[in-house]
Design a protein around this motif. Structure first.
Motif, PDB file in Angstrom:
ATOM      1  N   ILE A 278       0.850  -1.187   0.000  1.00  0.00           N
ATOM      2  CA  ILE A 278       0.000   0.000   0.000  1.00  0.00           C
ATOM      3  C   ILE A 278       0.890   1.243   0.000  1.00  0.00           C
ATOM      4  CG2 ILE A 278      -1.916  -1.118   1.221  1.00  0.00           C
ATOM      5  CD1 ILE A 278      -0.884   0.213   3.794  1.00  0.00           C
ATOM      6  N   GLU A 279       0.301   2.360  -0.388  1.00  0.00           N
ATOM      7  CA  GLU A 279       1.035   3.624  -0.328  1.00  0.00           C
ATOM      8  C   GLU A 279       1.061   4.078   1.124  1.00  0.00           C
ATOM      9  OE1 GLU A 279       3.290   6.453  -2.212  1.00  0.00           O
ATOM     10  OE2 GLU A 279       2.245   4.812  -3.219  1.00  0.00           O
ATOM     11  N   THR A 280       2.249   4.170   1.691  1.00  0.00           N
ATOM     12  CA  THR A 280       2.325   4.496   3.116  1.00  0.00           C
ATOM     13  C   THR A 280       3.662   5.127   3.463  1.00  0.00           C
ATOM     14  OG1 THR A 280       2.040   3.596   5.358  1.00  0.00           O
ATOM     15  CG2 THR A 280       3.281   2.255   3.799  1.00  0.00           C
ATOM     16  N   GLY A 281       3.707   5.664   4.653  1.00  0.00           N
ATOM     17  CA  GLY A 281       4.968   6.118   5.209  1.00  0.00           C
ATOM     18  C   GLY A 281       5.387   5.150   6.300  1.00  0.00           C
ATOM     19  N   TRP A 282       6.551   5.432   6.922  1.00  0.00           N
ATOM     20  CA  TRP A 282       7.071   4.533   7.945  1.00  0.00           C
ATOM     21  C   TRP A 282       7.585   5.342   9.135  1.00  0.00           C
ATOM     22  CZ3 TRP A 282       6.439  -0.601   7.013  1.00  0.00           C
ATOM     23  CH2 TRP A 282       6.228  -0.984   5.678  1.00  0.00           C
ATOM     24  N   THR A 283       7.471   4.731  10.300  1.00  0.00           N
ATOM     25  CA  THR A 283       8.041   5.346  11.498  1.00  0.00           C
ATOM     26  C   THR A 283       8.716   4.267  12.333  1.00  0.00           C
ATOM     27  OG1 THR A 283       7.566   6.725  13.435  1.00  0.00           O
ATOM     28  CG2 THR A 283       5.928   5.078  12.865  1.00  0.00           C
ATOM     29  N   VAL A 284       9.857   4.578  12.937  1.00  0.00           N
ATOM     30  CA  VAL A 284      10.568   3.621  13.789  1.00  0.00           C
ATOM     31  C   VAL A 284       9.897   3.591  15.158  1.00  0.00           C
ATOM     32  CG1 VAL A 284      12.750   3.106  14.945  1.00  0.00           C
ATOM     33  CG2 VAL A 284      12.757   3.905  12.565  1.00  0.00           C
ATOM     34  N   ILE A 285       9.464   2.414  15.578  1.00  0.00           N
ATOM     35  CA  ILE A 285       8.772   2.290  16.861  1.00  0.00           C
ATOM     36  C   ILE A 285       9.636   1.609  17.922  1.00  0.00           C
ATOM     37  CG2 ILE A 285       6.501   2.262  15.789  1.00  0.00           C
ATOM     38  CD1 ILE A 285       6.489  -0.816  16.300  1.00  0.00           C
ATOM     39  N   ASP A 286      10.741   0.978  17.506  1.00  0.00           N
ATOM     40  CA  ASP A 286      11.625   0.319  18.473  1.00  0.00           C
ATOM     41  C   ASP A 286      12.989   0.138  17.798  1.00  0.00           C
ATOM     42  OD1 ASP A 286      12.453  -0.834  20.814  1.00  0.00           O
ATOM     43  OD2 ASP A 286      11.380  -2.739  20.526  1.00  0.00           O
ATOM     44  N   HIS A 287      14.031   0.030  18.599  1.00  0.00           N
ATOM     45  CA  HIS A 287      15.373  -0.145  18.042  1.00  0.00           C
ATOM     46  C   HIS A 287      16.335  -0.583  19.131  1.00  0.00           C
ATOM     47  CE1 HIS A 287      16.584   3.665  19.905  1.00  0.00           C
ATOM     48  NE2 HIS A 287      15.501   4.211  19.398  1.00  0.00           N
ATOM     49  N   THR A 288      17.548  -0.925  18.736  1.00  0.00           N
ATOM     50  CA  THR A 288      18.596  -1.298  19.692  1.00  0.00           C
ATOM     51  C   THR A 288      18.762  -0.186  20.726  1.00  0.00           C
ATOM     52  OG1 THR A 288      19.794  -2.592  18.030  1.00  0.00           O
ATOM     53  CG2 THR A 288      21.051  -1.834  19.956  1.00  0.00           C
TER      54      THR A 288
ATOM     55  N   ARG B  88       7.230   0.690  11.406  1.00  0.00           N
ATOM     56  CA  ARG B  88       5.807   0.351  11.218  1.00  0.00           C
ATOM     57  C   ARG B  88       5.201   1.324  10.206  1.00  0.00           C
ATOM     58  NH1 ARG B  88       2.076   1.157  16.424  1.00  0.00           N
ATOM     59  NH2 ARG B  88       3.168  -0.745  17.096  1.00  0.00           N
ATOM     60  N   ASP B  89       4.277   0.803   9.410  1.00  0.00           N
ATOM     61  CA  ASP B  89       3.650   1.703   8.447  1.00  0.00           C
ATOM     62  C   ASP B  89       2.711   2.675   9.155  1.00  0.00           C
ATOM     63  OD1 ASP B  89       0.613   1.441   7.649  1.00  0.00           O
ATOM     64  OD2 ASP B  89       1.236  -0.633   8.057  1.00  0.00           O
ATOM     65  N   THR B  90       2.506   3.831   8.569  1.00  0.00           N
ATOM     66  CA  THR B  90       1.723   4.896   9.214  1.00  0.00           C
ATOM     67  C   THR B  90       0.327   5.023   8.632  1.00  0.00           C
ATOM     68  OG1 THR B  90       2.663   6.520   7.679  1.00  0.00           O
ATOM     69  CG2 THR B  90       3.799   6.211   9.787  1.00  0.00           C
ATOM     70  N   THR B  91      -0.090   4.073   7.793  1.00  0.00           N
ATOM     71  CA  THR B  91      -1.390   4.184   7.116  1.00  0.00           C
ATOM     72  C   THR B  91      -2.425   3.236   7.699  1.00  0.00           C
ATOM     73  OG1 THR B  91      -0.310   4.858   5.064  1.00  0.00           O
ATOM     74  CG2 THR B  91      -2.571   4.028   4.893  1.00  0.00           C
ATOM     75  N   THR B  92      -2.045   1.978   7.896  1.00  0.00           N
ATOM     76  CA  THR B  92      -3.013   0.980   8.372  1.00  0.00           C
ATOM     77  C   THR B  92      -3.476   1.328   9.783  1.00  0.00           C
ATOM     78  OG1 THR B  92      -1.807  -0.660   7.092  1.00  0.00           O
ATOM     79  CG2 THR B  92      -3.384  -1.481   8.699  1.00  0.00           C
ATOM     80  N   GLY B  93      -4.768   1.264   9.994  1.00  0.00           N
ATOM     81  CA  GLY B  93      -5.287   1.665  11.303  1.00  0.00           C
ATOM     82  C   GLY B  93      -6.092   0.595  12.008  1.00  0.00           C
ATOM     83  N   ASN B  94      -6.055  -0.638  11.514  1.00  0.00           N
ATOM     84  CA  ASN B  94      -6.897  -1.672  12.119  1.00  0.00           C
ATOM     85  C   ASN B  94      -6.110  -2.679  12.937  1.00  0.00           C
ATOM     86  OD1 ASN B  94      -5.578  -3.121  10.193  1.00  0.00           O
ATOM     87  ND2 ASN B  94      -7.388  -3.574   8.929  1.00  0.00           N
ATOM     88  N   GLY B  95      -4.857  -2.379  13.242  1.00  0.00           N
ATOM     89  CA  GLY B  95      -4.055  -3.284  14.057  1.00  0.00           C
ATOM     90  C   GLY B  95      -3.187  -4.223  13.237  1.00  0.00           C
ATOM     91  N   THR B  96      -3.419  -4.293  11.941  1.00  0.00           N
ATOM     92  CA  THR B  96      -2.627  -5.188  11.097  1.00  0.00           C
ATOM     93  C   THR B  96      -1.542  -4.418  10.345  1.00  0.00           C
ATOM     94  OG1 THR B  96      -4.113  -4.943   9.204  1.00  0.00           O
ATOM     95  CG2 THR B  96      -4.607  -6.705  10.769  1.00  0.00           C
ATOM     96  N   TYR B  97      -1.076  -3.332  10.922  1.00  0.00           N
ATOM     97  CA  TYR B  97      -0.065  -2.521  10.257  1.00  0.00           C
ATOM     98  C   TYR B  97       1.126  -3.375   9.839  1.00  0.00           C
ATOM     99  CZ  TYR B  97       1.375  -2.663  15.144  1.00  0.00           C
ATOM    100  OH  TYR B  97       1.673  -3.092  16.406  1.00  0.00           O
ATOM    101  N   TYR B  98       1.771  -2.953   8.774  1.00  0.00           N
ATOM    102  CA  TYR B  98       2.952  -3.654   8.272  1.00  0.00           C
ATOM    103  C   TYR B  98       4.196  -3.227   9.045  1.00  0.00           C
ATOM    104  CZ  TYR B  98       0.076  -4.901   4.225  1.00  0.00           C
ATOM    105  OH  TYR B  98      -0.905  -5.408   3.412  1.00  0.00           O
ATOM    106  N   SER B  99       5.132  -4.169   9.135  1.00  0.00           N
ATOM    107  CA  SER B  99       6.384  -3.870   9.837  1.00  0.00           C
ATOM    108  C   SER B  99       7.577  -4.404   9.049  1.00  0.00           C
ATOM    109  CB  SER B  99       6.396  -4.506  11.231  1.00  0.00           C
ATOM    110  OG  SER B  99       5.387  -3.959  12.045  1.00  0.00           O
TER     111      SER B  99
END
Length: 216
Positions: free
Chosen positions: A99-109, A126-137
């Motif tokens: 899907i057309e989306t942006g990304w944000t870092v939610i966890d890291h070393t 994690r993608d910033t578009t999906t809002g139903n809990g099945t976001y892509y990572s």
């Protein structure tokens, strides 16, 4: 990573050795070569003390309050992974999703260069578009030299978590939705895959888990 990854998360201390003890024997005043007997009526004379050697003002000046004269400070402390750094942002720009989306870092070393960063660091985006809990990572890997190594997989997955790491390996846990599952509560899995660094890339270890099934 440098310490990534501001410059991927390092400093070295030079060994300091003390000067070797002098091998010279103590020096005493030479014995008088005169054979004349002492004059019993002469008053004993105490030699005048030698004048102190001049002291260089620079050597005796106290250290200034701003630390002048002290050893140079250690290198700047940086996080092992800095999500805002160019190397991480460039890696994010190359991530793919269906899907057309942006990304944000939610966890890291975690950690900083002061504590010591591992050879391989990771970041979970994690993608910033999906809002139903099945976001892509996506899980991204970085070398401590500041180099981006790659992703755990070209395809992003939902319900992805990093659950462990060593200096050169990262454990990624995958869950997925089974028939009848609500978005909140996947019952597929878990499957934990260990990715190991071979000196060039990160490879999944064959004796560990697997990616989610194609339908997930």
């Amino acid at each position: 990573m440098t310490a990534l990854l501001a410059a991927a998360c390092g400093s070295e201390d030079a060994a300091v050795t003390s000067a070797p003890p002098s091998s010279s024997a103590p020096i005493s005043a030479p014995a008088s070569s005169s054979s004349s007997p002492p004059n019993p009526g002469a008053e004993a004379l105490t030699p005048a003390p030698e004048a102190p050697a001049p002291v260089d003002a620079a050597d005796s000046a106290p250290e200034s309050a701003d630390g002048a004269g002290s050893p140079p400070p250690n290198e700047r402390v940086v996080p092992c992974v800095d999500p805002s750094s160019p190397v991480v942002q460039d890696a994010i720009a190359g991530l793919w999703a269906p899907i057309e989306t942006g990304w944000t870092v939610i966890d890291h070393t975690p950690g900083t260069s002061a504590e010591g960063c591992p050879t391989i660091s990771w970041a979970l985006a994690r993608d910033t578009t999906t809002g139903n809990g099945t976001y892509y990572s996506h899980v991204m890997f970085f070398h401590s030299s500041g180099r981006y190594i790659g992703q755990a997989s070209g395809k992003p997955y939902s319900y992805t978590t990093v659950v462990g790491a060593t200096d050169t390996s990262v454990d990624v846990r995958y869950n997925w939705l089974a028939d009848g599952d609500s978005f909140c509560c996947p019952t597929g899995g878990p499957s934990v895959m260990t990715f190991e660094y071979d000196g060039t890339v990160m490879n999944p270890r064959g004796d560990t888990g697997h990616f989610p099934p194609p339908t997930a």
